[in-house]
Design a protein around this motif. Structure first.
Motif, short mmCIF file in Angstrom:
data_model
loop_
_atom_site.label_atom_id
_atom_site.label_comp_id
_atom_site.label_asym_id
_atom_site.label_seq_id
_atom_site.Cartn_x
_atom_site.Cartn_y
_atom_site.Cartn_z
N GLY A 145 0.77 -1.25 0.00
CA GLY A 145 0.00 0.00 0.00
C GLY A 145 0.80 1.29 0.00
N ILE A 146 2.13 1.20 -0.05
CA ILE A 146 2.92 2.44 -0.12
C ILE A 146 2.86 2.98 -1.56
CG2 ILE A 146 5.25 3.41 0.08
CD1 ILE A 146 4.04 2.70 2.79
N LYS A 147 2.55 4.29 -1.66
CA LYS A 147 2.35 4.87 -3.00
C LYS A 147 3.45 5.85 -3.39
CE LYS A 147 -2.61 4.44 -3.53
NZ LYS A 147 -2.92 3.65 -2.33
N HIS A 148 4.11 6.46 -2.41
CA HIS A 148 5.13 7.48 -2.72
C HIS A 148 6.44 7.11 -2.01
CE1 HIS A 148 1.45 9.70 -3.62
NE2 HIS A 148 1.07 9.44 -2.39
N PHE A 149 7.52 7.10 -2.76
CA PHE A 149 8.84 6.76 -2.20
C PHE A 149 9.71 8.01 -2.29
CE2 PHE A 149 6.80 2.97 -3.64
CZ PHE A 149 7.13 2.00 -2.70
N PHE A 150 10.15 8.53 -1.16
CA PHE A 150 10.93 9.78 -1.14
C PHE A 150 12.36 9.54 -0.68
CE2 PHE A 150 6.56 11.25 -0.32
CZ PHE A 150 6.45 12.28 -1.24
N LEU A 151 13.27 10.36 -1.18
CA LEU A 151 14.65 10.33 -0.69
C LEU A 151 15.35 11.65 -0.99
CD1 LEU A 151 16.73 10.00 -3.36
CD2 LEU A 151 15.72 7.74 -3.35
N GLU A 152 16.48 11.87 -0.32
CA GLU A 152 17.37 12.98 -0.64
C GLU A 152 18.74 12.41 -0.98
OE1 GLU A 152 16.17 13.68 2.85
OE2 GLU A 152 14.41 14.72 2.04
N VAL A 153 19.42 13.05 -1.91
CA VAL A 153 20.75 12.57 -2.30
C VAL A 153 21.65 13.77 -2.63
CG1 VAL A 153 19.95 12.19 -4.70
CG2 VAL A 153 21.98 10.99 -3.89
N ARG A 154 22.93 13.63 -2.29
CA ARG A 154 23.89 14.70 -2.60
C ARG A 154 23.98 14.88 -4.12
NH1 ARG A 154 27.79 15.82 1.66
NH2 ARG A 154 27.21 14.51 3.42
N THR A 155 24.10 16.13 -4.54
CA THR A 155 24.18 16.39 -5.98
C THR A 155 25.44 15.76 -6.59
OG1 THR A 155 25.09 18.55 -5.41
CG2 THR A 155 22.80 18.52 -6.08
N SER A 156 26.46 15.50 -5.75
CA SER A 156 27.71 14.91 -6.27
C SER A 156 27.67 13.37 -6.30
CB SER A 156 28.89 15.34 -5.39
OG SER A 156 28.72 14.79 -4.08
N ASN A 157 26.63 12.77 -5.76
CA ASN A 157 26.61 11.30 -5.64
C ASN A 157 26.02 10.67 -6.92
OD1 ASN A 157 26.60 8.66 -4.80
ND2 ASN A 157 25.66 9.06 -2.81
N ILE A 158 26.86 10.67 -7.94
CA ILE A 158 26.40 10.26 -9.27
C ILE A 158 25.92 8.81 -9.29
CG2 ILE A 158 27.09 10.04 -11.72
CD1 ILE A 158 26.90 12.95 -10.65
N ALA A 159 26.66 7.92 -8.60
CA ALA A 159 26.27 6.50 -8.63
C ALA A 159 24.85 6.34 -8.06
CB ALA A 159 27.27 5.65 -7.83
N ALA A 160 24.60 7.01 -6.92
CA ALA A 160 23.28 6.88 -6.29
C ALA A 160 22.20 7.52 -7.17
CB ALA A 160 23.30 7.51 -4.90
N ILE A 161 22.47 8.70 -7.72
CA ILE A 161 21.47 9.38 -8.56
C ILE A 161 21.13 8.48 -9.77
CG2 ILE A 161 21.06 11.38 -10.06
CD1 ILE A 161 22.92 12.98 -8.07
N ASN A 162 22.17 7.88 -10.36
CA ASN A 162 21.92 6.99 -11.50
C ASN A 162 21.07 5.79 -11.10
OD1 ASN A 162 23.37 8.60 -13.20
ND2 ASN A 162 25.22 7.33 -13.20
N LEU A 163 21.38 5.24 -9.91
CA LEU A 163 20.59 4.10 -9.43
C LEU A 163 19.12 4.50 -9.28
CD1 LEU A 163 20.08 1.36 -7.88
CD2 LEU A 163 20.83 2.54 -5.81
N TYR A 164 18.87 5.65 -8.65
CA TYR A 164 17.48 6.06 -8.41
C TYR A 164 16.76 6.35 -9.73
CZ TYR A 164 19.34 6.68 -3.68
OH TYR A 164 19.95 6.46 -2.47
#
Ligand SMILES: CC(C)(COP(=O)(O)OP(=O)(O)OC[C@H]1O[C@@H](n2cnc3c(N)ncnc32)[C@H](O)[C@@H]1OP(=O)(O)O)[C@@H](O)C(=O)NCCC(=O)NCCS
Length: 193
Positions: A145-164
């Motif tokens: 039943g979870i509809k929205h998944f939120f997170l924050e990530v550093r603008t420099s964290n390219i690996a994580a941004i790409n994953l998301y």
């Protein structure tokens, strides 16, 4: 390599006030998660924050581990030598030679998930484990039943941004100077299920 998951919160291991509110096995596993966190994360929590999150209602502590883990003398990240098979089974179904590959901490409120930390141990990064953890958690929680998944990530964290981005997260806001340690901005991302 067979990859398994366990969520510490779902195990309902007995809590004891003698040990800061945790049983000895949970304490040990949280300790190993903390080691991986210290080795790999850019945003450092102190150990107490892990304990506080563990107690929070709605939080989840997913551990990703491999059964074909280290041989004796190898990586001892999850060498449960001080425990016996009896302590481990049947609750954990985790073997004494298992190796922790990464972990995922979140909390759910109403129909939202807030992703607090996802980390893969250094030597196991870029092998698909982060994608597997994130997609597993999203699938299971969407079904619940979870509809929205939120997170924050550093603008420099390219690996994580790409994953998301790979898993369908979209940027919806930039939080200026969000990170206190270096004043870095955070990208706020969301995925709708
Ligand atoms: C971010 C993190 C969890 C990714 O996990 P991972 O297991 O290494 O990621 P995966 O192997 O599943 O890769 C998923 C995607 O991420 C991207 N990615 C992974 N490693 C990357 C790298 N070194 N550089 C750029 N992109 C990368 C790729 O787009 C990859 O997809 P692809 O393989 O189809 O190209 C991992 O790097 C990590 O633990 N980092 C330290 C902790 C951290 O920063 N966590 C995020 C906090 S917001």
């Amino acid at each position: 390599m067979k990859i398994n998951f366990l969520d510490l919160k779902e195990l309902n291991l007995p809590f004891s006030d003698d040990n800061g509110g945790k049983d000895i096995l949970t304490e040990y596993l949280i300790g190993r998660m903390f080691d991986i966190h210290m080795e790999s994360s850019q945003t450092l929590w102190d150990r107490k924050m892990f304990d506080e999150e563990l107690k929070r209602e709605g939080s989840g502590f997913l551990i990703c581990y491999s059964d074909s883990g280290a041989a004796d003398g190898g990586d001892n990240r999850l060498t449960l030598k001080k425990f016996t098979e009896k302590d481990i089974y049947p609750a954990l179904k985790i073997e004494l030679k298992s190796l922790i590959l990464g972990f995922f901490i979140y909390y759910n409120v109403l129909d939202e998930m807030h992703i607090l930390d996802i980390t893969v141990s250094k030597e196991m990064q870029s092998k698909g484990i982060g994608s597997l953890m994130l997609s597993t958690v999203i699938k299971k929680n969407s079904e619940a039943g979870i509809k929205h998944f939120f997170l924050e990530v550093r603008t420099s964290n390219i690996a994580a941004i790409n994953l998301y981005k790979k898993l369908g997260f979209k940027i919806f806001m930039l939080r200026k100077k969000y990170y206190e340690d270096n004043g870095e901005d955070a990208l706020c991302m969301v995925k709708e299920s």
